[in-house]
Scaffold this active site. Structure first.
Site, mmCIF file in Angstrom:
data_model
loop_
_atom_site.group_PDB
_atom_site.id
_atom_site.type_symbol
_atom_site.label_atom_id
_atom_site.label_comp_id
_atom_site.label_asym_id
_atom_site.label_seq_id
_atom_site.Cartn_x
_atom_site.Cartn_y
_atom_site.Cartn_z
ATOM 1 N N GLY A 55 42.687 90.838 65.875
ATOM 2 C CA GLY A 55 41.312 90.374 66.075
ATOM 3 C C GLY A 55 41.160 89.582 67.361
ATOM 4 N N ALA A 56 41.750 90.105 68.441
ATOM 5 C CA ALA A 56 41.823 89.353 69.695
ATOM 6 C C ALA A 56 40.671 89.627 70.649
ATOM 7 C CB ALA A 56 43.147 89.663 70.397
ATOM 8 N N GLY A 59 36.069 85.339 69.775
ATOM 9 C CA GLY A 59 36.272 84.059 69.125
ATOM 10 C C GLY A 59 37.652 83.467 69.305
ATOM 11 N N ILE A 60 38.210 82.983 68.199
ATOM 12 C CA ILE A 60 39.512 82.325 68.213
ATOM 13 C C ILE A 60 40.599 83.277 68.693
ATOM 14 C CG2 ILE A 60 41.288 81.273 66.745
ATOM 15 C CD1 ILE A 60 39.048 80.188 64.992
ATOM 16 N N GLY A 61 40.533 84.531 68.262
ATOM 17 C CA GLY A 61 41.549 85.503 68.656
ATOM 18 C C GLY A 61 41.608 85.723 70.154
ATOM 19 N N SER A 197 41.760 79.199 55.936
ATOM 20 C CA SER A 197 40.536 78.403 55.986
ATOM 21 C C SER A 197 40.540 77.379 54.866
ATOM 22 C CB SER A 197 39.307 79.310 55.843
ATOM 23 O OG SER A 197 38.140 78.554 55.579
ATOM 24 N N TYR A 227 35.380 85.793 50.165
ATOM 25 C CA TYR A 227 36.036 85.197 51.338
ATOM 26 C C TYR A 227 36.997 84.092 50.903
ATOM 27 C CZ TYR A 227 36.625 82.860 55.835
ATOM 28 O OH TYR A 227 37.163 82.296 56.968
#
Length: 353
Positions: A55-56, A59-61, A197, A227
């Site tokens: 997931g790069a 966002g964070i990725g 999370s 989630y």
């Protein structure tokens, strides 16, 4: 009369505007000060080493991939949307020319894609072609759908659980031999970093109906129980994975983390598809956002801490937030029995053996 009115207006302004604003700003500064920071002077060297970030492309990725590249690593950006990922690489290259950025397709909602990715990685960057093995695997990609909605993957799994847990579970196990190889040729352990999370504290694993095929879904309005369940699964996976790695006596560590409140496309999409009530949107969320929200770079710091900090060299199976250990007494007690059972069930679901 005017003096009384002026005094009343000043008092009202002070108590209902200036004082609340001062309290909010002060609280925000305190919260920000309490956040841990990455210690650049106490990191393992990843120059030339191979890392994977799922997931790069956003966002964070994306920031995680950039931080690894800055430090000179060969970064495999495992992304579902390669067109979007290509734009991401171009953007990163406007800020750094260090390291390597390599795009590979990975759709965690499809076990066939996970197996294909692992096979292609091993062919191109594993075996004799890369004696150094795989040093870091960051299981970052995540999916959250609107509350009250249930979707399934092509393999028949509840989508959130399938992507956030099962896809990464299979990927990690397929890549473990390369991670063990990296640990064997280095004094530093190779590391598996699982982005979880705080939502895991509201999760519940129902082993009799993991995919909610029979259980009626009574969901919250603000965020999905699916989630939360998937994030609890992430933490149970981390617990059992670390236990198995210790039993094998391999130089591989595993960590789970909470990045904090980071506004990403996940939240934006949920709010768009199923907006909560006015009070949440106009009062509660803006206040929480002002006090707690991190930008993507701040949200990445605990990931980098788990992946590189020398302080964690002799730790495994634990969870972190704000670049520090998250004390078990301050969160849900994770059950080793549940962790072992989830592992066995997951093996069967993904047909690992």
């Amino acid at each position: 009369m005017l003096c009384c009115l002026s005094g009343w207006l000043c008092s009202t302004l002070f108590y209902f505007a200036i004082l609340p604003a001062a309290i909010l700003i002060g609280t925000k500064l305190i919260i920000k000060k309490l956040r841990g920071k990455v210690d650049l002077t106490n990191e393992v060297d990843i120059q030339g080493k191979t890392v994977i970030v799922t997931g790069a492309s956003d966002g964070i990725g994306k920031v995680t991939a950039e931080e690894f590249a800055i430090r000179g690593a060969r970064v495999i950006m495992a992304c579902r949307n390669l067109q979007k990922a290509e734009k991401c690489v171009k953007d990163i290259r406007t800020r750094t020319t260090n390291g390597e950025l390599i795009l590979m397709e990975l759709d965690l909602s499809k076990l066939s894609s996970v197996r294909k990715f692992a096979a292609e990685f091993l062919q191109k960057y594993g075996g004799a072609s890369n004696p150094g093995g795989l040093s870091i695997l960051v299981n970052n990609a995540g999916l959250a759908i609107a509350p009250g909605v249930r979707k399934v993957t092509e393999d028949g799994f509840e989508e959130t659980f399938g992507v956030n847990h099962l896809g990464h579970f299979l990927l990690t196990n397929l890549l473990l031999p390369e991670m063990e190889k990296a640990g064997n040729v280095s004094t530093d352990p190779s590391r598996i970093v699982i982005v979880s999370s705080v939502a895991h504290v509201w999760g519940q694993i129902n082993f009799d109906d993991l995919m909610f095929e029979k259980t009626p879904l009574e969901d919250w309005k603000v965020f999905s129980k699916f989630y939360c369940n998937s994030k609890l699964a992430n933490n149970l996976f981390n617990l059992e994975l670390a236990k198995r790695l210790r039993a094998k006596k391999v130089n591989v560590n595993s960590y789970a983390l909470c990045p904090g409140y980071v506004e990403t496309n996940i939240e934006t999409n949920i709010l768009r598809d199923n907006p909560p009530n006015w009070v949440w949107m106009k009062v509660i969320r803006p206040v929480l956002s002002f006090l707690m929200r991190k930008d993507a770079k701040e949200g990445t710091e605990t990931t980098i801490y788990c992946a590189l900090s020398k302080y964690l060299t002799h730790h495994s199976g634990e969870m972190y937030r704000n670049c520090e250990f998250w004390d078990y007494s301050k969160r849900i007690k994770l059950s080793e029995k549940d962790a072992a059972k989830l592992w066995e069930v997951s093996e069967k679901l993904v047909k690992l053996n």
